[in-house]
Enzyme design. Sequence first.
Site, PDB file in Angstrom:
ATOM      1  N   ARG A 104      48.666  31.780  38.650  1.00 18.68           N
ATOM      2  CA  ARG A 104      48.725  32.152  40.074  1.00 18.68           C
ATOM      3  C   ARG A 104      50.166  32.162  40.570  1.00 18.68           C
ATOM      4  O   ARG A 104      50.565  33.053  41.307  1.00 18.68           O
ATOM      5  CB  ARG A 104      47.875  31.203  40.918  1.00 18.68           C
ATOM      6  CG  ARG A 104      46.381  31.387  40.692  1.00 18.68           C
ATOM      7  CD  ARG A 104      45.558  30.403  41.490  1.00 18.68           C
ATOM      8  NE  ARG A 104      45.932  29.036  41.118  1.00 18.68           N
ATOM      9  CZ  ARG A 104      45.966  28.006  41.948  1.00 18.68           C
ATOM     10  NH1 ARG A 104      45.643  28.152  43.211  1.00 18.68           N
ATOM     11  NH2 ARG A 104      46.309  26.815  41.524  1.00 18.68           N
ATOM     12  N   ASN A 136      41.936  30.679  42.052  1.00 24.44           N
ATOM     13  CA  ASN A 136      41.051  30.358  40.945  1.00 24.44           C
ATOM     14  C   ASN A 136      39.611  30.506  41.392  1.00 24.44           C
ATOM     15  O   ASN A 136      39.265  30.144  42.520  1.00 24.44           O
ATOM     16  CB  ASN A 136      41.274  28.919  40.474  1.00 24.44           C
ATOM     17  CG  ASN A 136      42.578  28.742  39.725  1.00 24.44           C
ATOM     18  OD1 ASN A 136      43.126  29.691  39.188  1.00 24.44           O
ATOM     19  ND2 ASN A 136      43.070  27.522  39.680  1.00 24.44           N
TER      20      ASN A 136
END
Length: 94
Positions: free
Chosen positions: A23, A41
């Site tokens: 990320r 996520n």
Amino acid sequence: MSGGERVRLTAWVRGHVQGVGFRWWTRARALELGLVGWARNMEDGRVEVVAEGPRESCVKLLERLRGCDTPGRVDGVVERWSEAKGSVTGFVER
């Protein structure tokens, strides 16, 4: 369609992409391209990436998500294109 058209890219990335800085890496690439949005996520192990900006920049981000320089291991990316909503600022990890 011109490269300047503003679009929304939603991409679901599967593989070993959680707990490896994916990320953060995605956020850095998106900011380099001038995109706004987020990466988060998902409970099933995928990472969802939502990015808005010029189509050309979103295509470049998608190419990078599918490339070999990502953290972890990407086994596949599914994408959806839609109109930009314009309600997002910055690019964050959720």
